[in-house]
Design a protein around this motif. Sequence first.
Motif, PDB file in Angstrom:
ATOM      1  N   GLU A  22       0.908  -1.221   0.227  1.00 33.98           N
ATOM      2  CA  GLU A  22      -0.003   0.118  -0.024  1.00 33.98           C
ATOM      3  C   GLU A  22       0.894   1.179   0.002  1.00 33.98           C
ATOM      4  O   GLU A  22       1.796   1.390   0.877  1.00 33.98           O
ATOM      5  CB  GLU A  22      -0.795  -0.144   1.061  1.00 33.98           C
ATOM      6  N   ARG A  23       0.563   2.105  -0.859  1.00 35.66           N
ATOM      7  CA  ARG A  23       1.455   3.357  -0.942  1.00 35.66           C
ATOM      8  C   ARG A  23       0.586   4.535  -1.267  1.00 35.66           C
ATOM      9  O   ARG A  23      -0.098   4.747  -2.420  1.00 35.66           O
ATOM     10  CB  ARG A  23       2.411   3.075  -2.292  1.00 35.66           C
ATOM     11  N   ASN A  24       0.666   5.602  -0.391  1.00 38.29           N
ATOM     12  CA  ASN A  24      -0.314   6.601  -0.477  1.00 38.29           C
ATOM     13  C   ASN A  24       0.463   7.650   0.438  1.00 38.29           C
ATOM     14  O   ASN A  24       1.447   7.442   1.218  1.00 38.29           O
ATOM     15  CB  ASN A  24      -1.696   6.273  -0.184  1.00 38.29           C
ATOM     16  N   LEU A  31       5.070   5.060  -0.433  1.00 41.36           N
ATOM     17  CA  LEU A  31       5.205   6.119  -1.747  1.00 41.36           C
ATOM     18  C   LEU A  31       6.254   6.423  -2.424  1.00 41.36           C
ATOM     19  O   LEU A  31       6.607   6.484  -3.359  1.00 41.36           O
ATOM     20  CB  LEU A  31       4.041   7.203  -1.120  1.00 41.36           C
ATOM     21  N   SER A  61       5.248  15.133  -2.549  1.00 39.99           N
ATOM     22  CA  SER A  61       4.808  14.032  -3.747  1.00 39.99           C
ATOM     23  C   SER A  61       5.102  14.438  -5.286  1.00 39.99           C
ATOM     24  O   SER A  61       5.449  15.514  -5.255  1.00 39.99           O
ATOM     25  CB  SER A  61       3.177  14.180  -3.685  1.00 39.99           C
ATOM     26  N   HIS A  83      -1.076   6.066 -12.517  1.00 41.59           N
ATOM     27  CA  HIS A  83      -0.796   6.339 -11.229  1.00 41.59           C
ATOM     28  C   HIS A  83      -0.233   5.408 -10.415  1.00 41.59           C
ATOM     29  O   HIS A  83      -0.470   4.062 -10.728  1.00 41.59           O
ATOM     30  CB  HIS A  83      -2.260   6.999 -10.611  1.00 41.59           C
ATOM     31  N   TYR A  84       0.857   5.653  -9.641  1.00 45.62           N
ATOM     32  CA  TYR A  84       1.389   4.698  -8.765  1.00 45.62           C
ATOM     33  C   TYR A  84       0.971   4.563  -7.272  1.00 45.62           C
ATOM     34  O   TYR A  84       1.456   3.676  -6.715  1.00 45.62           O
ATOM     35  CB  TYR A  84       2.806   4.858  -8.842  1.00 45.62           C
ATOM     36  N   ASP A  85       0.076   5.474  -6.945  1.00 51.04           N
ATOM     37  CA  ASP A  85      -0.351   5.268  -5.494  1.00 51.04           C
ATOM     38  C   ASP A  85      -1.399   4.500  -5.353  1.00 51.04           C
ATOM     39  O   ASP A  85      -2.174   3.873  -6.501  1.00 51.04           O
ATOM     40  CB  ASP A  85      -0.784   6.602  -5.010  1.00 51.04           C
ATOM     41  N   THR A  86      -1.850   3.946  -4.279  1.00 50.71           N
ATOM     42  CA  THR A  86      -3.124   3.163  -4.074  1.00 50.71           C
ATOM     43  C   THR A  86      -4.066   3.726  -3.307  1.00 50.71           C
ATOM     44  O   THR A  86      -3.819   4.606  -2.296  1.00 50.71           O
ATOM     45  CB  THR A  86      -2.592   1.627  -3.444  1.00 50.71           C
ATOM     46  N   VAL A 125       1.380  10.852  -9.124  1.00 43.54           N
ATOM     47  CA  VAL A 125       1.015  10.350  -7.736  1.00 43.54           C
ATOM     48  C   VAL A 125      -0.400  10.977  -7.536  1.00 43.54           C
ATOM     49  O   VAL A 125      -0.968  11.564  -8.301  1.00 43.54           O
ATOM     50  CB  VAL A 125       1.929  11.247  -6.983  1.00 43.54           C
ATOM     51  N   ASN A 126      -0.843  10.495  -6.310  1.00 43.04           N
ATOM     52  CA  ASN A 126      -1.989  10.825  -5.741  1.00 43.04           C
ATOM     53  C   ASN A 126      -3.526  10.765  -6.938  1.00 43.04           C
ATOM     54  O   ASN A 126      -4.184  11.945  -6.760  1.00 43.04           O
ATOM     55  CB  ASN A 126      -1.994  12.403  -4.944  1.00 43.04           C
TER      56      ASN A 126
END
Length: 289
Positions: A22-24, A31, A61, A83-86, A125-126
């Motif tokens: 999980e990345r945020n 992240l 970010s 996007h690479y966030d989750t 991101v985001n």
Amino acid sequence: MKPLLEQRLQLHVEKLASEIGERNVWRPKALYAAADYIRDTWSQLGYEVHAQGYDAGGVWSENLEIEIHGGERASEIVLAGAHYDTVSGSPGADDNASGVAALLEIARFLVGAKPERTLRLVAFVNEESPFFYFGEMGSKIYAQAARERHDNIRLMLSLEMLGCYSEEPGSQSYPPLLRWLYPDRGNFIGFVSNLNSRRALKQFAAAFAASSDFPYETLASPTIVPGVSWSDQISFWRQGYQAVMVTDTAFYRYPHYHRASDTPGELNYVEMARVVEGLTGALTVLVKA
């Protein structure tokens, strides 16, 4: 033994969704680790990686970008992003490590390419809540800056969940009414646009068809239809750019959407590899046109 592209896609997804997880903004170390992985992968391929940083809820970010500069039509830009966030609580294998993996492998395929138009690849991101739609999405920051620079982006592709495919009857669902117009098996990749991007959608679909025999379906729709605007393409639509989402249709097909069960083992890397090959071919056609 799996073909090399399948292996590489799976390794990227496992790195992002299993090792990093999980990345945020609530897990900034993860992240940053995801951003570093993307940056390092592109740098190892010989690309110069540019970062566009901003503060989001007190967390630094970054959007990450590489560019293959064009020739005679260099001012015309084709852009592909993921996007690479989750979302909170999910390791995000399909959503959206799959899109990022595709972005990394498209870059590998195009090392040394000499296109006529400029090609940009961007890791945003985001995209997820609480930034999605009305917040400080990475793609919003990027698209606003692009418009302020007067960037001539001819087409933006949003790579949003590329890993789920099924031949089972009834494996594909749709918003009301659309189920009468499309297949009931989730064995295709979807290309989705708003009404203003219909021409770009048609051009992209033709380029994909010229590059791959993988099945696809297209939809140009009002954004009120649930899911049509639910990714980074909306940021570009709002700035007046033509944009198309490339998707396995998310919750209309994938039962692990936004869940803790969205893990690397749920994805079909054989079909995903075919899609990535088709996307690479389509982008090659578009930047040479």
